[in-house]
Design an enzyme around this catalytic site. Structure first.
Site, PDB file in Angstrom:
ATOM      1  N   HIS A  10       0.770  -1.202  -0.036  1.00  0.00           N
ATOM      2  CA  HIS A  10       0.065  -0.055  -0.025  1.00  0.00           C
ATOM      3  C   HIS A  10       0.827   1.226  -0.008  1.00  0.00           C
ATOM      4  CE1 HIS A  10       0.145   1.119   4.479  1.00  0.00           C
ATOM      5  NE2 HIS A  10       0.428  -0.196   4.357  1.00  0.00           N
ATOM      6  N   GLU A  37      -5.314   0.960   2.382  1.00  0.00           N
ATOM      7  CA  GLU A  37      -4.875  -0.148   2.936  1.00  0.00           C
ATOM      8  C   GLU A  37      -5.366   0.003   4.548  1.00  0.00           C
ATOM      9  OE1 GLU A  37      -2.675  -2.936   5.446  1.00  0.00           O
ATOM     10  OE2 GLU A  37      -2.423  -0.853   5.404  1.00  0.00           O
TER      11      GLU A  37
HETATM   12 ZN   LIG Z   1       1.133  -1.019   6.382  1.00  0.00          ZN
END
Ligand SMILES: [Zn+2]
Length: 731
Positions: free
Chosen positions: A352, A399
């Protein structure tokens, strides 16, 4: 005669190394999955790739990535995505941004006051330090827990230790109720979303999470900016979404980002918590704990603050007020492709890019390293190499709130991924020190070990593998931000590769789509998780001052991708998978027998596991035999497809009992642990709950999955044998 191809009618199988053969030893001078005639050129290619990543470039990447706070749902997150896209384009990738809309909160007000025994304002901001100008940045978001509802509560306090199931049991035995109280829980031992769920289930009015110095502060070691551990004012931000039910946007459960998809209302979402929740520092928690009345805590509950902890309620009373601005906000995934000769097989890497504040370790270290791996692969293409398959590098947004960017992408592309994806390789908190660790689906564990035997360890001058096997491995634990013990080695004398739980973007790939997955990183002392202090200064002084481990991570990622891209027969090892399943199955059977519950329900699992073991060893033998003869490219492709798809046969379409999004019958995060992997979760959790009816259903579903896997492995055997006798590739 067949036209010449890169396979050029050669005896492809002539020395394909034991793809799918279990065991720890690597055949000398060979490479698992490569025919002998290609080993030398593959080694050369890997050498070349490894010579490209530099510590200086990784450091420059990280400096840029940490130049401003860039939380998901903000403009800064879009700027990071655009920069990443442009970087990959400059490396020669076909890169684009995929935008989704996600239900995301921004905190408007997060207030905490002590109203008794004396008035005091708490929820103080994290303290800046002169040495590190970044800590003065006004754009840093204050401490808050994503997906807490807005709300206002005034109530007495009960301290609940880590706020996990066993803690509430203990409270009950002490005769203390949390109903209507504000619960004070320390971080650690489990995912914070589970703490919120349990507080809610026990009818608490509010939840305050704090970082105890014993877990990641001064008891662990010197604190920032003198050391890597959390200073007294450090706050751990983080999501409390009930991702153990499903990750991703809380309003589009399991349907993906399709605009026509039915959205549920926030009030009907299964994964949104219901009681106001906020995180505070050890410094603020000290005022509350020191003034708490009631009996003193059980010995194990005492943390690192210098006074005796009490359970409450009494004396300390709090007023908390949280105002959140919830809205559909754009998120930006970066998808970068290096197209191969065969565009229908994808090797996928990902991490992410959104961060709570600057995110140097989480996720910047992984991103900075993955970019160097991407640049190296791009350089190889510039120098004339053409990837055999397509390499896809993904940088996910959102994320941190709940694996949203990856979950929505996987949901949108599930059919295509199940058709094309060979594996997903994740890194997240990529570098916080020098200790390598890995988790993977069992089919890929030996492959990960193989690759780390080829990459140098910066400190020891041996290989990453040697250093990994040598140290008492400690790896970063996203649950608490503290180091944890490594898993037991599944093969004696070999470095241990753990099981994949949840807590990062591999979850939708493995748990929802059945794509074989790997998660890797270098860990160390890291106490600043999700705080203002996880910044460039921290990395430069404590995490990886020379950035040598960033470069090493780039090399490991690069070689993992390159080998999967170039292998003649994919290096999947299902004998290892079958023996892990058999071991787990035995443990569950022993547990069921011991508890006297429904041991007979597990009989079909034992039978299916034995069938799987037999099929896996037959497949291994057939694959081994392939190397003594020849195979044509079309058959190799078919064989590879069959090998990859075994993982998907372990999915059950209806999902696990009570959480249909989780479709994998062997792995899921534990319902009451959150991040740690639960093996054979349906069966294991039914045993935990002493629920014989569900146990029977889950055992049957698991047994059916194992039989499907066995059948698919029989197809692998047939394909391998057919390949062996194929006249087309003839002598
Ligand atoms: Zn992370």
């Amino acid at each position: 005669m067949k036209p010449l191809s890169r396979w050029s009618g050669a005896l492809l199988g002539a020395a394909i190394l034991a793809a799918g053969i279990s065991g720890g030893s690597q055949e000398i001078a060979g490479i698992r999955g490569f025919r002998a005639s290609r080993v030398e050129s593959e080694r050369e290619l890997e050498q070349k790739l490894q010579s490209i990543p530099t510590a200086a470039r990784a450091e420059a990447n990280l400096r840029h990535l940490t130049s401003e706070p860039h939380m998901a749902g903000t403009d800064a997150s879009r700027r990071v995505a655009e920069w990443l896209r442009d970087q990959y384009r400059s490396f020669g990738f076909d890169a684009e941004i995929v935008t989704y809309s996600a239900w995301l909160p921004l905190p408007l007000e997060v207030k905490l006051e002590m109203t008794a025994p004396e008035p005091r304002t708490l929820a103080s901001p994290e303290q800046p330090f002169e040495q590190d100008p970044d800590t003065y940045d006004k754009r840093a978001v204050p401490g808050f827990n994503t997906y807490s509802p807005s709300g206002e509560v005034t109530a007495p306090v009960v301290y609940v230790n880590y706020g996990m199931q066993e803690d509430y049991r203990e409270l009950e035995s002490l005769g203390v109720s949390v109903e209507g109280k504000i619960v004070l829980a320390r971080y650690g031992q489990g995912f914070r979303g589970i703490k919120a769920k349990l507080a809610e289930e026990h009818k608490a009015a509010g939840l305050i999470l704090y970082s105890d110095p014993q877990d990641d502060g001064f008891v662990a070691g010197d604190t920032f900016p003198e050391g890597p551990w959390r200073p007294a004012s450090g706050v751990q931000r983080g999501s409390i979404l009930y991702t153990e039910l499903h990750p991703g946007d809380p309003l589009t459960p399991g349907v993906g980002p399709n605009p026509s998809a039915r959205h549920v209302l926030p009030a009907d979402s299964a994964t949104l918590p219901h009681i106001p929740t906020m995180p505070i520092s050890a410094m603020d928690a000290a005022f509350i704990l020191e003034n708490l009345a009631g009996r003193h805590v059980p010995r194990r509950w005492q943390g690192g603050l210098p006074f005796t902890y009490h359970v409450g309620p009494g004396a300390s009373q709090l007023h908390m007020k949280i105002a959140m601005d919830y809205a559909e906000r754009p998120i930006y995934d970066v998808i970068a492709k290096l197209h191969g000769t065969n565009d229908h097989e994808w090797v996928i890497l990902g991490n992410h890019h959104d961060a709570w504040v600057f995110g140097a370790a989480d996720p910047g270290s992984g991103t900075a390293s993955m970019m160097e791996a991407g640049r190296a692969l791009g350089e190889l293409v510039r120098s004339g190499w053409k990837p055999q398959r397509t390499i896809v590098i993904c940088h996910w947004d959102a994320e941190e709130p709940g694996l949203i960017g990856s979950t929505e992408w996987v949901a949108a592309k599930r059919a295509e991924l199940q058709e094309k994806a060979l594996a997903y390789i994740n890194t997240d908190v990529g570098v916080t020190g020098s200790h390598f660790s890995a988790a993977a689906t069992p089919s890929l564990k030996e492959f990960v070990r193989d690759v780390t035997r080829q990459v140098g360890d910066p400190a020891s001058k041996g290989t990453v593998y040697d250093a990994w096997r040598g140290h008492t491995a400690r790896s970063f634990d996203e649950i608490s931000g503290t180091a944890r013990k490594a898993p037991k080695p599944e093969i004696a004398g070999e470095a241990p590769v753990g099981a994949l739980g949840a807590g990062s973007d591999f979850s939708p790939f493995l748990d929802y789509a059945g794509i074989p997955s790997i998660d890797i990183g270098f860990g160390g002392d890291y106490g600043v998780y999700h705080s203002l202090y996880d910044d460039f200064y921290w990395m430069k002084h404590f995490g990886d001052p020379t950035f040598a481990y960033h470069a090493a991570l780039a090399r490991v990622l690069g070689v993992l991708a390159l080998r999967l891209d170039e292998a003649d027969i994919l290096p999947f090892d299902y004998s290892a998978y079958a023996s892990e399943i058999s071991r787990e199955q035995n443990e569950l059977a022993a547990r069921a027998a011991q508890e006297g519950t429904q041991a007979s329900s597990l009989k079909p699992v034992a039978q299916a596991s034995a069938q799987l073991s037999a099929s896996a060893s037959r497949a291994s033998l057939s694959l081994r035999a392939v190397k003594a003869t020849s195979i044509d490219p079309a058959r190799a492709k078919e064989l590879n497809r069959a090998l990859v798809s075994v993982e998907q046969t372990l999915l059950t379409q209806g999902g696990l009992a009570g959480r249909p999004w989780f479709k994998h019958t062997i792995y899921a995060p534990g319902t009451y642990t959150g991040y740690a992997a639960e093996t054979m979760p349906g069966v294991s959790e039914s045993l935990d709950r002493n629920d014989p009816a569900t146990l029977r259903i889950e055992a049957d579903s698991l047994a059916a999955a194992l039989r499907r896997a066995a059948t698919r492995l029989d197809e692998v055997s047939n394909l391998a044998r057919g390949a062996e006798s194929s006249p087309a590739a003839g002598h």
